[in-house]
Design a protein around this motif. Sequence first.
Motif, PDB file in Angstrom:
ATOM      1  N   VAL A  38       0.870  -1.174   0.000  1.00 20.21           N
ATOM      2  CA  VAL A  38       0.000   0.000   0.000  1.00 20.21           C
ATOM      3  C   VAL A  38       0.906   1.223   0.000  1.00 20.21           C
ATOM      4  O   VAL A  38       1.834   1.312   0.807  1.00 20.21           O
ATOM      5  CB  VAL A  38      -0.921   0.029   1.242  1.00 20.21           C
ATOM      6  CG1 VAL A  38      -1.599   1.391   1.391  1.00 20.21           C
ATOM      7  CG2 VAL A  38      -1.969  -1.070   1.163  1.00 20.21           C
ATOM      8  N   ILE A  39       0.661   2.147  -0.924  1.00 20.52           N
ATOM      9  CA  ILE A  39       1.489   3.347  -0.991  1.00 20.52           C
ATOM     10  C   ILE A  39       0.756   4.470  -0.273  1.00 20.52           C
ATOM     11  O   ILE A  39      -0.380   4.812  -0.629  1.00 20.52           O
ATOM     12  CB  ILE A  39       1.816   3.684  -2.454  1.00 20.52           C
ATOM     13  CG1 ILE A  39       2.658   2.521  -3.011  1.00 20.52           C
ATOM     14  CG2 ILE A  39       2.572   5.002  -2.563  1.00 20.52           C
ATOM     15  CD1 ILE A  39       2.730   2.464  -4.494  1.00 20.52           C
ATOM     16  N   ASN A  40       1.408   5.002   0.734  1.00 23.63           N
ATOM     17  CA  ASN A  40       0.754   5.962   1.630  1.00 23.63           C
ATOM     18  C   ASN A  40       1.312   7.378   1.439  1.00 23.63           C
ATOM     19  O   ASN A  40       2.344   7.568   0.802  1.00 23.63           O
ATOM     20  CB  ASN A  40       0.957   5.498   3.079  1.00 23.63           C
ATOM     21  CG  ASN A  40       0.151   6.318   4.067  1.00 23.63           C
ATOM     22  OD1 ASN A  40      -0.923   6.819   3.754  1.00 23.63           O
ATOM     23  ND2 ASN A  40       0.682   6.463   5.283  1.00 23.63           N
ATOM     24  N   LYS A  41       0.615   8.333   1.988  1.00 28.74           N
ATOM     25  CA  LYS A  41       1.010   9.745   1.997  1.00 28.74           C
ATOM     26  C   LYS A  41       0.996  10.380   0.613  1.00 28.74           C
ATOM     27  O   LYS A  41       1.831  11.238   0.304  1.00 28.74           O
ATOM     28  CB  LYS A  41       2.399   9.941   2.654  1.00 28.74           C
ATOM     29  CG  LYS A  41       2.492   9.330   4.068  1.00 28.74           C
ATOM     30  CD  LYS A  41       3.615   9.913   4.884  1.00 28.74           C
ATOM     31  CE  LYS A  41       3.751   9.171   6.212  1.00 28.74           C
ATOM     32  NZ  LYS A  41       4.808   9.660   7.064  1.00 28.74           N
ATOM     33  N   ILE A  42       0.027   9.942  -0.243  1.00 30.92           N
ATOM     34  CA  ILE A  42      -0.036  10.515  -1.587  1.00 30.92           C
ATOM     35  C   ILE A  42      -0.530  11.956  -1.563  1.00 30.92           C
ATOM     36  O   ILE A  42      -0.468  12.654  -2.556  1.00 30.92           O
ATOM     37  CB  ILE A  42      -0.933   9.679  -2.531  1.00 30.92           C
ATOM     38  CG1 ILE A  42      -2.365   9.619  -1.992  1.00 30.92           C
ATOM     39  CG2 ILE A  42      -0.377   8.284  -2.736  1.00 30.92           C
ATOM     40  CD1 ILE A  42      -3.369   9.207  -3.046  1.00 30.92           C
ATOM     41  N   ASP A  43      -1.036  12.403  -0.391  1.00 26.69           N
ATOM     42  CA  ASP A  43      -1.488  13.801  -0.289  1.00 26.69           C
ATOM     43  C   ASP A  43      -0.315  14.775  -0.259  1.00 26.69           C
ATOM     44  O   ASP A  43      -0.473  15.957  -0.516  1.00 26.69           O
ATOM     45  CB  ASP A  43      -2.329  13.969   0.986  1.00 26.69           C
ATOM     46  CG  ASP A  43      -1.553  13.626   2.242  1.00 26.69           C
ATOM     47  OD1 ASP A  43      -1.336  14.517   3.066  1.00 26.69           O
ATOM     48  OD2 ASP A  43      -1.120  12.459   2.396  1.00 26.69           O
ATOM     49  N   LEU A  44       0.867  14.282   0.070  1.00 26.56           N
ATOM     50  CA  LEU A  44       2.014  15.194   0.189  1.00 26.56           C
ATOM     51  C   LEU A  44       2.537  15.591  -1.182  1.00 26.56           C
ATOM     52  O   LEU A  44       2.623  14.762  -2.085  1.00 26.56           O
ATOM     53  CB  LEU A  44       3.132  14.546   1.001  1.00 26.56           C
ATOM     54  CG  LEU A  44       2.848  14.332   2.486  1.00 26.56           C
ATOM     55  CD1 LEU A  44       3.978  13.556   3.138  1.00 26.56           C
ATOM     56  CD2 LEU A  44       2.640  15.671   3.191  1.00 26.56           C
ATOM     57  N   PRO A  45       2.915  16.872  -1.354  1.00 32.34           N
ATOM     58  CA  PRO A  45       3.413  17.329  -2.660  1.00 32.34           C
ATOM     59  C   PRO A  45       4.676  16.584  -3.094  1.00 32.34           C
ATOM     60  O   PRO A  45       4.916  16.400  -4.283  1.00 32.34           O
ATOM     61  CB  PRO A  45       3.731  18.810  -2.434  1.00 32.34           C
ATOM     62  CG  PRO A  45       3.268  19.155  -1.067  1.00 32.34           C
ATOM     63  CD  PRO A  45       2.852  17.926  -0.359  1.00 32.34           C
ATOM     64  N   SER A  46       5.455  16.122  -2.131  1.00 31.47           N
ATOM     65  CA  SER A  46       6.704  15.453  -2.490  1.00 31.47           C
ATOM     66  C   SER A  46       6.527  13.956  -2.750  1.00 31.47           C
ATOM     67  O   SER A  46       7.512  13.232  -2.932  1.00 31.47           O
ATOM     68  CB  SER A  46       7.746  15.660  -1.378  1.00 31.47           C
ATOM     69  OG  SER A  46       7.189  15.292  -0.132  1.00 31.47           O
ATOM     70  N   ALA A  47       5.266  13.491  -2.798  1.00 35.70           N
ATOM     71  CA  ALA A  47       5.020  12.066  -3.071  1.00 35.70           C
ATOM     72  C   ALA A  47       5.535  11.685  -4.455  1.00 35.70           C
ATOM     73  O   ALA A  47       5.337  12.420  -5.422  1.00 35.70           O
ATOM     74  CB  ALA A  47       3.526  11.777  -2.959  1.00 35.70           C
ATOM     75  N   ARG A  48       6.214  10.540  -4.546  1.00 31.33           N
ATOM     76  CA  ARG A  48       6.753  10.066  -5.826  1.00 31.33           C
ATOM     77  C   ARG A  48       6.122   8.708  -6.120  1.00 31.33           C
ATOM     78  O   ARG A  48       6.807   7.679  -6.098  1.00 31.33           O
ATOM     79  CB  ARG A  48       8.270   9.912  -5.755  1.00 31.33           C
ATOM     80  CG  ARG A  48       9.046  11.139  -5.317  1.00 31.33           C
ATOM     81  CD  ARG A  48      10.532  10.809  -5.151  1.00 31.33           C
ATOM     82  NE  ARG A  48      10.795   9.994  -3.964  1.00 31.33           N
ATOM     83  CZ  ARG A  48      11.322   8.779  -3.982  1.00 31.33           C
ATOM     84  NH1 ARG A  48      11.664   8.214  -5.121  1.00 31.33           N
ATOM     85  NH2 ARG A  48      11.518   8.123  -2.871  1.00 31.33           N
ATOM     86  N   VAL A  49       4.824   8.709  -6.335  1.00 32.63           N
ATOM     87  CA  VAL A  49       4.080   7.450  -6.405  1.00 32.63           C
ATOM     88  C   VAL A  49       4.646   6.484  -7.449  1.00 32.63           C
ATOM     89  O   VAL A  49       4.907   5.319  -7.147  1.00 32.63           O
ATOM     90  CB  VAL A  49       2.585   7.724  -6.654  1.00 32.63           C
ATOM     91  CG1 VAL A  49       1.825   6.417  -6.807  1.00 32.63           C
ATOM     92  CG2 VAL A  49       2.014   8.543  -5.507  1.00 32.63           C
TER      93      VAL A  49
END
Length: 597
Positions: free
Chosen positions: A130-141
């Motif tokens: 599960v990839i978390n913290k996608i709300d953060l601008p620095s997310a590198r999904v």
Amino acid sequence: ERQKHIRNFSIVAHIDHGKSTLADRLIEYTGTLTTREMETQVLDNMELEQERGITIKAQAVRLIYKREDGEYILNLIDTPGHVDFNYEVSRSLQACEGAILVVDATQGIQAQTLANCYLAMGNDLEIVPVINKIDLPSARVDEVVKEIEDVIGLEAHTAPKVSAKTGINIVDVLDAVVDRIPQPKGEDDAPLKALIFDSYYDSYKGVVAYVRVKEGVIHPGKKIKFMASNKIYEVTEVGVFTPGMMPVEMLYSGDVGYVTGSIKNVRDARVGDTITDAANPAKEALPGYKKAIPMVFSGIYPIDGAKYEELKEALEKLQLNDAALSFEYENSVALGFGFRCGFLGLLHMEIIQERIEREFNIDIITTAPSVIYKVFRTDGDVIEITNPTNLPSPNEIEHMEEPVVKASIITPTEYVGAVMDLCQTRRGVYINMEYIEQTRAVLNYILPLNEIIYDFFDTLKSRTRGYASLDYEMSGYQKTTLVKLDILLNSELVDALSMIVPEDRAYTKGRNITEKLKEVIPRQMFEIPIQAAIGSKIIARETVKAMRKDVLAKCYGGDISRKKKLLEKQKEGKKRMRQVGSVEVPQDAFMAVLKVE
Ligand code: GTP
């Protein structure tokens, strides 16, 4: 049919990747608790745990997830995340068929992501990334998806991409749990086999054992046997976690819940043991039970000698809930009556110390932690030593052995040099190095346990900017040359400051310790020599000069309130002081000596 609608799973993650936050969201989404009822991070409910941000005890909660194809029971089992409690992590994982692997989209795969993931794979669990913290601008999904696929080899394109904080896409996680994690297996009419993955002592119900029923059923009135401790009890209650304890009539195979039976001590129902039917026992226990054995020992003394009995009661109470804690009476010339306590590791030790001070309000002094040394005496006897003071004199020792561990350290390749350097100075013996991809390596070493119990983990973290992770297992004993280093204050030997050290490092250690003590022992009315000695030979010396002026002198007796404040301050400082012979020694001194190289 019943089992088709049950899923048992854990969440594993690198620290701070959002494990607890995600658990909270799942609980909230399934309506297990209303938002109003929700305390933040319900699963980590010990006060100390919250402050330290670590999960110590495994816990469980039952979520009811309704969707078009029916209603599912999802049992979420929380796992502790520290190497001291690795045994409990692995027990918790064995209660599950699958695990959610949370990866922070801003940080990607970290050392503990791998360590936890391998632990789960080793327990044959289905892993759901599960990839978390996608709300953060620095997310590198997208990059993180690729990392998971390349490094771990899990398909990750379809992985839920969520924000545990804001709640985006949380339902995807629930669907992934239902669709990807296998249902439990096991026959209700087979002889009972239930794995204990946690237990605690409740003053009303007695020991509450958290179980995963693997085979058979369990209900009140049934006589059950704990296969490792061989104890037999009658079940008084079984139930499930909602997350409070809710009694039910019966637990079936595949279920997660609790069992009580007027059990007086957690030692009778240890984590990892198998519960079976006393009348129709299973042929063999579930695999892998081992008793959690204390590895690290230290003396615990009340600062106020009159609190000895209170300290004893505190330890007895803590032990009810902690099968891994051991203690026995000990007497120190410097510190009086106290206890030699055994712990799983340093974190376990610190937690117990803090709980004694906070929950029981007893100020304590703890002495330097020690491992169990084997002393082969010239008269042929072999003795085990956990307190340096009990070491026989050198002419009575034929040789000594100390415990060693096999350590695996996972680190980004750029820190390999730094890690090797650290292991070298800690008397490590290199075994090998393997690469995980190009950017990560696993270093395997044999290290003396006494070199890693102090500050190895912290040092490792700071030398690798937090990227390395450490895992170790006991690997027997090895011959070594060790000596007892004594400390004398004002020419009196302070037994509580003695430690066992490698012979070739005794001089440096002696010098550094006397220097450190000079810093932490405040000036007193007289001059205090601080000496380090091996046997009768003094190897280092420092002096704390006598106090020059009375502290009150600078007040000239004029300003009363200021004077009062000063006295109060002195008193405050005193609380943490302990009279050792003629010298007042601050509590810090006993721990400060640990931190010197
Ligand atoms: P331990 O319990 O200490 O192992 O950590 P953990 O993995 O449980 O992490 P935790 O849930 O405590 O979250 C760590 C920090 O990340 C907290 O400050 C959370 O508020 C924050 N956090 C968790 N999920 C998200 C998210 O989706 N978005 C953002 N922005 N922050 C998050």
